[in-house]
Motif scaffolding. Structure first.
Motif, PDB file in Angstrom:
ATOM      1  N   SER A  14      39.452  40.284  -5.372  1.00 26.73           N
ATOM      2  CA  SER A  14      40.407  38.874  -5.968  1.00 26.73           C
ATOM      3  C   SER A  14      39.577  37.781  -5.457  1.00 26.73           C
ATOM      4  N   TYR A  15      39.544  36.796  -6.265  1.00 28.26           N
ATOM      5  CA  TYR A  15      38.863  35.459  -5.668  1.00 28.26           C
ATOM      6  C   TYR A  15      39.923  34.749  -4.603  1.00 28.26           C
ATOM      7  N   GLY A  16      39.555  34.269  -3.556  1.00 23.90           N
ATOM      8  CA  GLY A  16      40.550  33.881  -2.428  1.00 23.90           C
ATOM      9  C   GLY A  16      39.903  34.152  -1.154  1.00 23.90           C
ATOM     10  N   GLY A  17      40.353  33.345  -0.099  1.00 21.23           N
ATOM     11  CA  GLY A  17      39.964  33.569   1.275  1.00 21.23           C
ATOM     12  C   GLY A  17      40.857  34.224   1.998  1.00 21.23           C
ATOM     13  N   SER A  18      42.239  34.124   1.934  1.00 19.99           N
ATOM     14  CA  SER A  18      43.217  34.550   3.072  1.00 19.99           C
ATOM     15  C   SER A  18      43.119  36.019   2.937  1.00 19.99           C
ATOM     16  N   SER A  19      43.302  36.792   1.866  1.00 19.38           N
ATOM     17  CA  SER A  19      43.257  38.242   1.975  1.00 19.38           C
ATOM     18  C   SER A  19      41.983  38.663   2.292  1.00 19.38           C
ATOM     19  N   PHE A  20      40.856  38.167   1.843  1.00 15.65           N
ATOM     20  CA  PHE A  20      39.684  38.811   2.137  1.00 15.65           C
ATOM     21  C   PHE A  20      39.173  38.480   3.810  1.00 15.65           C
ATOM     22  N   VAL A  21      39.593  37.463   4.420  1.00 11.27           N
ATOM     23  CA  VAL A  21      39.196  37.244   5.700  1.00 11.27           C
ATOM     24  C   VAL A  21      40.021  38.272   6.491  1.00 11.27           C
ATOM     25  N   ASN A  22      41.265  38.473   6.260  1.00 13.60           N
ATOM     26  CA  ASN A  22      42.198  39.311   6.740  1.00 13.60           C
ATOM     27  C   ASN A  22      41.735  40.633   7.078  1.00 13.60           C
ATOM     28  N   PHE A  23      41.349  41.160   5.724  1.00 10.38           N
ATOM     29  CA  PHE A  23      40.753  42.518   5.681  1.00 10.38           C
ATOM     30  C   PHE A  23      39.547  42.561   6.527  1.00 10.38           C
ATOM     31  N   MET A  24      38.707  41.678   6.655  1.00 10.90           N
ATOM     32  CA  MET A  24      37.404  41.704   7.485  1.00 10.90           C
ATOM     33  C   MET A  24      37.826  41.639   8.751  1.00 10.90           C
ATOM     34  N   ILE A  25      39.050  40.917   9.247  1.00 14.49           N
ATOM     35  CA  ILE A  25      39.148  40.827  10.835  1.00 14.49           C
ATOM     36  C   ILE A  25      39.759  42.251  11.208  1.00 14.49           C
ATOM     37  N   LEU A  26      40.403  42.969  10.158  1.00 12.78           N
ATOM     38  CA  LEU A  26      41.108  44.267  10.262  1.00 12.78           C
ATOM     39  C   LEU A  26      39.875  45.408  10.369  1.00 12.78           C
ATOM     40  N   PHE A  27      38.859  45.216   9.485  1.00 19.10           N
ATOM     41  CA  PHE A  27      37.805  46.140   9.531  1.00 19.10           C
ATOM     42  C   PHE A  27      36.797  46.028  10.952  1.00 19.10           C
ATOM     43  N   GLY A  28      36.874  44.606  11.142  1.00 20.63           N
ATOM     44  CA  GLY A  28      36.187  44.189  12.632  1.00 20.63           C
ATOM     45  C   GLY A  28      36.903  44.955  13.633  1.00 20.63           C
ATOM     46  N   ILE A  29      38.250  45.053  13.688  1.00 15.22           N
ATOM     47  CA  ILE A  29      38.950  45.557  14.721  1.00 15.22           C
ATOM     48  C   ILE A  29      38.656  46.929  14.742  1.00 15.22           C
ATOM     49  N   LEU A  30      38.795  47.466  13.561  1.00 14.84           N
ATOM     50  CA  LEU A  30      38.728  48.815  13.552  1.00 14.84           C
ATOM     51  C   LEU A  30      37.239  49.381  14.139  1.00 14.84           C
ATOM     52  N   GLU A  31      36.216  48.816  13.789  1.00 15.65           N
ATOM     53  CA  GLU A  31      34.832  49.151  13.934  1.00 15.65           C
ATOM     54  C   GLU A  31      34.749  48.960  15.825  1.00 15.65           C
ATOM     55  N   HIS A  32      35.226  47.962  16.243  1.00 17.38           N
ATOM     56  CA  HIS A  32      35.293  47.602  17.573  1.00 17.38           C
ATOM     57  C   HIS A  32      35.823  49.117  18.104  1.00 17.38           C
ATOM     58  N   LEU A  33      36.993  49.181  17.918  1.00 19.19           N
ATOM     59  CA  LEU A  33      37.772  50.635  18.372  1.00 19.19           C
ATOM     60  C   LEU A  33      37.127  51.888  18.412  1.00 19.19           C
ATOM     61  N   LEU A  34      36.308  51.955  17.281  1.00 17.28           N
ATOM     62  CA  LEU A  34      35.690  53.224  17.057  1.00 17.28           C
ATOM     63  C   LEU A  34      34.207  53.014  17.792  1.00 17.28           C
ATOM     64  N   ALA A  35      33.657  51.954  17.666  1.00 18.88           N
ATOM     65  CA  ALA A  35      31.977  51.812  18.218  1.00 18.88           C
ATOM     66  C   ALA A  35      32.234  51.930  19.904  1.00 18.88           C
ATOM     67  N   PHE A  36      33.215  51.009  20.390  1.00 22.47           N
ATOM     68  CA  PHE A  36      33.163  50.912  21.797  1.00 22.47           C
ATOM     69  C   PHE A  36      34.396  51.932  22.447  1.00 22.47           C
ATOM     70  N   ARG A  37      34.751  52.984  21.690  1.00 24.00           N
ATOM     71  CA  ARG A  37      35.735  53.877  22.274  1.00 24.00           C
ATOM     72  C   ARG A  37      35.309  54.919  23.322  1.00 24.00           C
TER      73      ARG A  37
END
Length: 368
Positions: free
Chosen positions: A335-358
């Protein structure tokens, strides 16, 4: 040794996650460009901000600073309380804070989601469930951190976001493990509480949405959405022939009802492919739990993101087809919009960090 650590980071970076996200974002941008070229320019900015947020949180040493998570959680709770006192009202809802001198509004309930998920991960990591699952005392303790934001956000009112947090919180507890007697008790309590909450707690416009959903004739928005979906047929229509959207019959076509426009353009087969990609993304994230045994922090983050994606996707698609009340829940990453999209990208960034740097973190911590 530095090369070894760097190689481990690259090795454990989840490229499948990125490969599943890219087509969703690309198709969304293409559709938004068709609907309104001006919106596509704004969406470009949101995408760039989202990528920046992903990179920032991927590089943030979260495990080293996880002791800050409770503070971040309570700061966000304070912002939710501030909404009730100093909040700005729009369309009958008080959900925003206006930043002094900037004339910019902030919606604390949106930025609260990452803090909420991290707080759940922190609590469960610090107090892992026993073999038979959490007992009543631990369950009530964790429930406090789930129910408090639910009450504050529902009071705005923003029942949709509040319920999503509730689903994530208790969905995580279900996956992590809670004594079965507690779940039976909750089912009994909910069966008694739901009729009371409908009569005394819901606002008139919320009751109207439920009434419109249950009535024989759906609301105008849903009627036009169903027409758009049905007119797409099996293979969809060309852009100029997608009259429901191009002639402005379909409301909010770029955000809440973008799935209806997608089906109008690409038909049943296109809809099936999109849902299939979402399904792969959700299943893939949930499957990470099998290789994260004992790492409750990352397990909770992964499970929360999967539940968030599934809930948003299911509610939005069901809403466009008349199978759920219209609650303004966006289609994630679409969907168009910034809040939801940026939130999900933050969460994906956190998940990728936890996986890659584990493994990097385990290597360093084992020698300190």
């Amino acid at each position: 040794m530095k090369f070894l650590i760097d190689r481990r980071i690259i090795t454990h970076f989840d490229f499948i996650l990125i490969f599943l996200i890219i087509p969703i974002v690309a198709i969304s941008f293409y559709l938004i460009s068709e609907i309104d070229p001006l919106l596509s320019k704004k969406q470009t900015i949101y995408i760039l901000v989202g990528i920046g947020a992903f990179v920032t949180f991927f590089l943030t040493p979260l495990r080293e600073y996880k002791w800050l998570i409770p503070t971040i959680y309570w700061i966000n709770i304070a912002l939710l309380v501030a909404v009730d006192i100093f909040g700005v009202s729009k369309l009958g809802a008080k959900r925003w804070l206006e930043l002094p001198f900037l004339h910019f509004t902030l919606q604390p309930s949106e930025i609260f989601k990452p803090a909420f998920i991290l707080m759940l991960a922190y609590i469960i990591q610090e107090n892992p469930p026993p073999k038979n699952g959490y007992g009543l005392k631990d369950f009530l303790k964790i429930s406090f951190f789930i129910i408090l934001p639910f009450i504050l956000i529902a009071k705005e009112p923003d029942l949709g976001t509040a319920l999503i947090l509730l689903i994530i919180g208790y969905g995580v507890l279900f996956v992590v493990g809670v004594n079965w007697k507690i779940w039976i008790s909750i089912v009994i309590i909910l069966s008694l509480f739901i009729p009371i909450s409908y009569k005394y707690l819901l606002h008139d416009y919320q009751k109207k949405r439920i009434h419109d959903f249950l009535s024989e004739k759906p609301s105008y928005h849903v009627q036009q959405s169903i027409i758009a979906i049905g007119s797409g047929g099996l293979t969809g229509k060309e852009k100029n022939e997608a009259t429901q959207t191009q002639l402005k019959f379909l409301p909010i076509a770029s955000s809440d009802f973008i799935f209806a426009y997608f089906v109008e353009r690409f038909g049943f087969f296109g809809a099936f492919l999109l849902v299939f990609i979402y399904g792969l993304l959700i299943i893939h994230i949930l499957s990470l739990n099998y290789k994260l045994q004992g790492d409750f922090f990352t397990q909770v983050v992964a499970t929360s993101i999967a539940l968030l994606l599934f809930t948003y996707m299911s509610v939005n698609i069901a809403m466009t087809m008349g199978f759920a009340p219209v609650v303004g829940v966006p289609l994630p990453l679409f969907s168009y919009g910034g809040s939801s999209f940026v939130n999900f990208m933050i969460l994906f960034g956190i998940l990728e960090h936890l996986l890659a740097f584990r493994f990097n973190f385990l290597y360093n911590s084992s020698r300190t």
